[in-house]
Design an enzyme around this catalytic site. Structure first.
Site, PDB file in Angstrom:
ATOM      1  N   LYS A 151       0.695  -1.329   0.183  1.00 56.18           N
ATOM      2  CA  LYS A 151      -0.082   0.018   0.067  1.00 56.18           C
ATOM      3  C   LYS A 151       0.897   1.266   0.116  1.00 56.18           C
ATOM      4  O   LYS A 151       1.494   1.621   0.924  1.00 56.18           O
ATOM      5  CB  LYS A 151      -0.803   0.018   1.206  1.00 56.18           C
ATOM      6  CG  LYS A 151      -2.053   1.086   1.029  1.00 56.18           C
ATOM      7  CD  LYS A 151      -2.520   1.791   2.062  1.00 56.18           C
ATOM      8  CE  LYS A 151      -1.829   2.841   2.887  1.00 56.18           C
ATOM      9  NZ  LYS A 151      -1.761   4.152   2.044  1.00 56.18           N
ATOM     10  N   GLU A 176       9.660   1.076  10.517  1.00 61.87           N
ATOM     11  CA  GLU A 176      10.825   2.076  10.448  1.00 61.87           C
ATOM     12  C   GLU A 176      10.129   3.368  10.615  1.00 61.87           C
ATOM     13  O   GLU A 176       9.272   3.597   9.954  1.00 61.87           O
ATOM     14  CB  GLU A 176      11.326   1.996   9.177  1.00 61.87           C
ATOM     15  CG  GLU A 176      11.881   0.656   8.545  1.00 61.87           C
ATOM     16  CD  GLU A 176      13.207   0.009   9.439  1.00 61.87           C
ATOM     17  OE1 GLU A 176      13.780   1.081  10.116  1.00 61.87           O
ATOM     18  OE2 GLU A 176      13.648  -0.984   9.158  1.00 61.87           O
ATOM     19  N   CYS A 186      13.518  10.918   7.364  1.00 62.80           N
ATOM     20  CA  CYS A 186      13.540  10.328   8.756  1.00 62.80           C
ATOM     21  C   CYS A 186      14.806  10.240   9.621  1.00 62.80           C
ATOM     22  O   CYS A 186      14.894  10.596  10.592  1.00 62.80           O
ATOM     23  CB  CYS A 186      13.091   8.943   8.738  1.00 62.80           C
ATOM     24  SG  CYS A 186      14.088   7.792   7.508  1.00 62.80           S
ATOM     25  N   GLU A 216       9.672  15.598  15.613  1.00 60.35           N
ATOM     26  CA  GLU A 216      10.001  15.623  14.477  1.00 60.35           C
ATOM     27  C   GLU A 216       9.086  16.462  13.461  1.00 60.35           C
ATOM     28  O   GLU A 216       7.942  16.355  13.531  1.00 60.35           O
ATOM     29  CB  GLU A 216       9.693  14.052  13.926  1.00 60.35           C
ATOM     30  CG  GLU A 216      10.322  13.691  12.569  1.00 60.35           C
ATOM     31  CD  GLU A 216       9.848  12.572  11.997  1.00 60.35           C
ATOM     32  OE1 GLU A 216       8.756  11.927  12.124  1.00 60.35           O
ATOM     33  OE2 GLU A 216      10.874  11.720  11.379  1.00 60.35           O
TER      34      GLU A 216
HETATM   35  P1  NAP Z   1       2.450   8.149   8.109  1.00 61.24           P
HETATM   36  O1  NAP Z   1       1.422   8.953   8.209  1.00 61.24           O
HETATM   37  O2  NAP Z   1       2.673   7.257   9.484  1.00 61.24           O
HETATM   38  O3  NAP Z   1       1.975   7.264   6.898  1.00 61.24           O
HETATM   39  C1  NAP Z   1       2.748   6.220   6.337  1.00 61.24           C
HETATM   40  C2  NAP Z   1       1.863   5.054   5.687  1.00 61.24           C
HETATM   41  O4  NAP Z   1       0.987   4.591   6.799  1.00 61.24           O
HETATM   42  C3  NAP Z   1       1.050   5.759   4.579  1.00 61.24           C
HETATM   43  O5  NAP Z   1       0.953   4.767   3.590  1.00 61.24           O
HETATM   44  C4  NAP Z   1      -0.306   6.113   5.374  1.00 61.24           C
HETATM   45  O6  NAP Z   1      -1.348   5.986   4.329  1.00 61.24           O
HETATM   46  C5  NAP Z   1      -0.404   4.877   6.223  1.00 61.24           C
HETATM   47  N1  NAP Z   1      -1.327   4.733   7.117  1.00 61.24           N
HETATM   48  C6  NAP Z   1      -1.765   5.959   7.934  1.00 61.24           C
HETATM   49  N2  NAP Z   1      -2.342   5.544   8.924  1.00 61.24           N
HETATM   50  C7  NAP Z   1      -2.539   4.189   9.100  1.00 61.24           C
HETATM   51  C8  NAP Z   1      -3.191   3.298   9.869  1.00 61.24           C
HETATM   52  N3  NAP Z   1      -4.095   3.754  10.731  1.00 61.24           N
HETATM   53  N4  NAP Z   1      -3.157   2.037   9.549  1.00 61.24           N
HETATM   54  C9  NAP Z   1      -2.321   1.775   8.388  1.00 61.24           C
HETATM   55  N5  NAP Z   1      -1.783   2.369   7.777  1.00 61.24           N
HETATM   56  C10 NAP Z   1      -1.767   3.708   7.857  1.00 61.24           C
HETATM   57  O7  NAP Z   1       3.552   8.742   7.796  1.00 61.24           O
HETATM   58  P2  NAP Z   1       4.015   9.892   6.846  1.00 61.24           P
HETATM   59  O8  NAP Z   1       3.687  10.978   7.010  1.00 61.24           O
HETATM   60  O9  NAP Z   1       3.387   9.323   5.385  1.00 61.24           O
HETATM   61  O10 NAP Z   1       5.422   9.788   6.622  1.00 61.24           O
HETATM   62  C11 NAP Z   1       6.341  10.412   7.289  1.00 61.24           C
HETATM   63  C12 NAP Z   1       7.011   9.694   8.508  1.00 61.24           C
HETATM   64  O11 NAP Z   1       7.618   8.477   7.912  1.00 61.24           O
HETATM   65  C13 NAP Z   1       7.905  10.529   9.324  1.00 61.24           C
HETATM   66  O12 NAP Z   1       7.565  10.129  10.774  1.00 61.24           O
HETATM   67  C14 NAP Z   1       9.343   9.722   8.986  1.00 61.24           C
HETATM   68  O13 NAP Z   1      10.311   9.853   9.723  1.00 61.24           O
HETATM   69  C15 NAP Z   1       8.914   8.430   8.716  1.00 61.24           C
HETATM   70  N6  NAP Z   1       9.659   7.662   7.931  1.00 61.24           N
HETATM   71  C16 NAP Z   1      10.718   6.756   8.486  1.00 61.24           C
HETATM   72  C17 NAP Z   1      11.576   6.071   7.786  1.00 61.24           C
HETATM   73  C18 NAP Z   1      12.491   5.023   8.306  1.00 61.24           C
HETATM   74  O14 NAP Z   1      13.183   4.255   7.663  1.00 61.24           O
HETATM   75  N7  NAP Z   1      12.645   5.005   9.708  1.00 61.24           N
HETATM   76  C19 NAP Z   1      11.934   6.456   6.281  1.00 61.24           C
HETATM   77  C20 NAP Z   1      10.965   7.152   5.862  1.00 61.24           C
HETATM   78  C21 NAP Z   1       9.972   7.825   6.646  1.00 61.24           C
HETATM   79  P3  NAP Z   1      -2.093   7.325   4.028  1.00 61.24           P
HETATM   80  O15 NAP Z   1      -0.874   8.002   2.898  1.00 61.24           O
HETATM   81  O16 NAP Z   1      -3.286   7.124   3.124  1.00 61.24           O
HETATM   82  O17 NAP Z   1      -2.191   8.260   5.126  1.00 61.24           O
END
Ligand code: NAP
Ligand code: MG
Length: 502
Positions: free
Chosen positions: A196, A272, A306, A405
């Site tokens: 997804k 992650e 991240c 963050e």
């Molecule tokens: P996010 O809001 O957590 O969303 C990530 C993914 O999860 C999206 O596909 C999102 O779908 C989905 N999602 C949201 N709510 C969900 C739920 N309740 N159940 C299942 N899936 C759900 O994060 P983001 O804002 O897209 O990305 C930024 C974050 O990613 C930051 O915190 C960053 O640090 C972290 N990140 C971490 C790494 C690492 O390797 N550690 C790498 C890159 C980014 P939707 O798009 O439809 O909301």
């Protein structure tokens, strides 16, 4: 496309290519593009101007259930899970080659969808996906299982078996590379996978799925379902017939996914998550290199990284001079049109992310930090979500701009006295993803690097690493590991077979 891009004016070449690109926004299930069962679609838009790029299938629980059934029967058929390792390897290697030969198209899709500079998508993201898939593919027939030291009338085998059906949920900041980090090892180990993508960046994953079919990946081994995290994503995470869940995204959603796992079938869940990277600079470091790197560490990808080095922790004695050097380097990080090959920083992903950054700038000022560079949105008339590189000095690690963050181009500069205090500040965080230390003293560098509780630590560099090393977090930055052979562990179960001779 290549001819247009190599024309005299590369920006105009990419603009022409963008105007002509054909985009198929349908989901990818059972080896083919299909509409969502409901027929619903949602727009994905370009962060550089807010324009719609394409309508994309909006999959829901029904599509997920269909995809899981197909993934399960494909897994059980053995067509992929039991394929001769050498053959499975060749599919992944061919897939990497096909992505390579479509680099321009895939980089353009990623730039349009994410707002990332074309120089980055072409030079970094697409290359990372290719290397990840090729490397994981090439590893398949080089992994041996184990025979343990047993009494001579026994033989004990320890083998690694695929989990079965794996769901992967990825974010919008590095859609292509995080997709590759999940798909390469999960498919290499024989699983059937449902990906997804993030709602606002589904295009590159859908396109590379087409190429997987072309490379010979059997239908049903991979499905890509665009849709909402809170409905489709939640449904996948709660599904009783999904064995593993691999996630990259925010810490709050990661916590929910662990709960969903507990509420459903204890699917193996690897996360992650976020970070607040400490970048520690000692007076005896290579300050010119450290200053340039400090700007890169926080402003690369507009700070939507991240691992970004968002806390610059600087020895007090050099603070004034070093800060001036960092500000000088930050002037190079001017936001610009992502289609221009000269651009180093594009817009933020959307208006809400841009508003979050603005809110944190206000919070920093209210907390008493000193705004010494940037601080504003720019190019409002473009319809895009551009924000200047921004630096706060005089930050105390207890401030919200040092603890939370922000996920934007905002640097918090924090002074320290002595290595112990540097480590204490670095570790005073809920996160533990990545960091760096700059010192020419081998003792200081090693001691500090060992004491900082993060999954990846640079000595005299930030963002160092490649596919050969594991990537992941300590503490609330997550649990699993992407990249390297260690990633294979997230997608396999260990099985013991104990044989007694008669
Ligand atoms: P996010 O809001 O957590 O969303 C990530 C993914 O999860 C999206 O596909 C999102 O779908 C989905 N999602 C949201 N709510 C969900 C739920 N309740 N159940 C299942 N899936 C759900 O994060 P983001 O804002 O897209 O990305 C930024 C974050 O990613 C930051 O915190 C960053 O640090 C972290 N990140 C971490 C790494 C690492 O390797 N550690 C790498 C890159 C980014 P939707 O798009 O439809 O909301
Ligand atoms: Mg988009």
């Amino acid at each position: 496309m290549a001819e247009q891009i190599q024309a005299e004016n590369p920006l105009r070449g990419w603009q022409a290519a963008a105007a002509e690109i054909q985009i198929d926004g349908r989901a990818f299930i059972d080896g083919a593009r299909v509409d969502a069962l409901s027929g619903e679609t949602r727009a994905t838009s370009n962060p550089a101007n807010g324009d719609e790029i394409a309508q994309v299938a909006y999959c829901n629980a029904d599509d997920a259930d269909r995809a899981v059934k197909i993934a399960r029967s494909t897994f059980e058929s053995g067509v992929w899970s039991s394929m001769v390792p050498n053959d499975r390897k060749m599919v992944l290697v061919r897939w990497a080659e096909l992505i390579d030969s479509h680099s321009d198209e895939i980089a353009l899709l990623e730039t349009l969808d994410v707002g990332k500079p074309i120089a980055d998508t072409l030079g970094i993201d697409v290359g990372a996906a290719i290397r990840t898939i090729r490397w994981s593919g090439e590893a398949i027939d080089k992994v041996y299982d184990e025979i343990t030291p047993t009494p001579s009338d026994c033989l004990a085998l320890v083998t690694r078996l695929p989990l079965g059906v794996v769901a992967a949920i990825v974010p919008w900041n590095f859609p292509l590379s995080t997709t590759a980090w999940k798909l390469a090892p999960s498919l290499a180990t024989g699983n059937s996978v449902i990906l997804k993508p993030a709602s606002n960046t589904p295009l590159s994953a859908l396109r590379i799925a087409d190429l997987a079919t072309e490379a010979g990946l059997p239908a049903g081994a991979l499905q890509v379902l665009p849709g909402s995290g809170s409905s489709l994503g939640q449904h996948l995470a709660l599904h009783m017939d999904i064995d593993g869940l691999t996630f990259t995204g925010s810490t709050p959603v990661g916590k929910q996914l662990m709960e969903y796992s507990g509420q459903s079938n204890l699917k193996r869940t690897f996360l992650e998550l976020g970070g607040k990277g400490p970048n520690i600079v000692f007076a005896d470091g290579n300050l010119e290199k450290a200053a340039a790197s400090a700007a890169l560490a926080v402003f690369y990808n507009g700070g939507q990284t991240c691992t970004a080095g968002t806390r610059l922790i600087v020895e007090e004695s050099i603070m004034e001079d070093f800060l001036a050097m960092v500000i000088e380097h930050s002037k190079a990080w001017i936001p610009g049109d992502p289609l221009d090959p000269a651009t180093v920083m594009g817009p933020l992903i959307d208006s809400s992310q841009c508003q979050t950054v603005c809110d944190y700038v206000t919070i920093g000022v209210e907390e008493g930090a000193e705004l010494v560079f940037g601080g504003n949105t720019v190019y409002g008339q473009s319809g895009g979500f551009y924000h200047e590189p921004t630096i706060f000095a005089g930050v105390n690690n207890q401030m919200r701009i040092a603890q939370e963050e922000i996920f934007g181009p905002v640097l918090s500069v924090i002074p320290f006295r002595g290595a112990d205090q540097a480590v204490e500040i670095a570790n005073d965080s809920i996160y533990g993803l990545a960091g760096a230390v700059w010192s020419r003293d081998i003792n200081t560098a090693h001691k500090v690097a060992a004491a900082v509780r993060v999954g990846t630590m640079g000595i005299n560099n930030y963002f160092g690493g490649d596919i050969t090393v594991p990537f992941g977090g300590f503490k609330q930055s997550g649990n699993g590991r992407d990249k390297s052979m260690h990633a294979f562990a997230d997608y396999t179960e260990l099985k013991t077979t104990w044989i007694e001779f008669e």
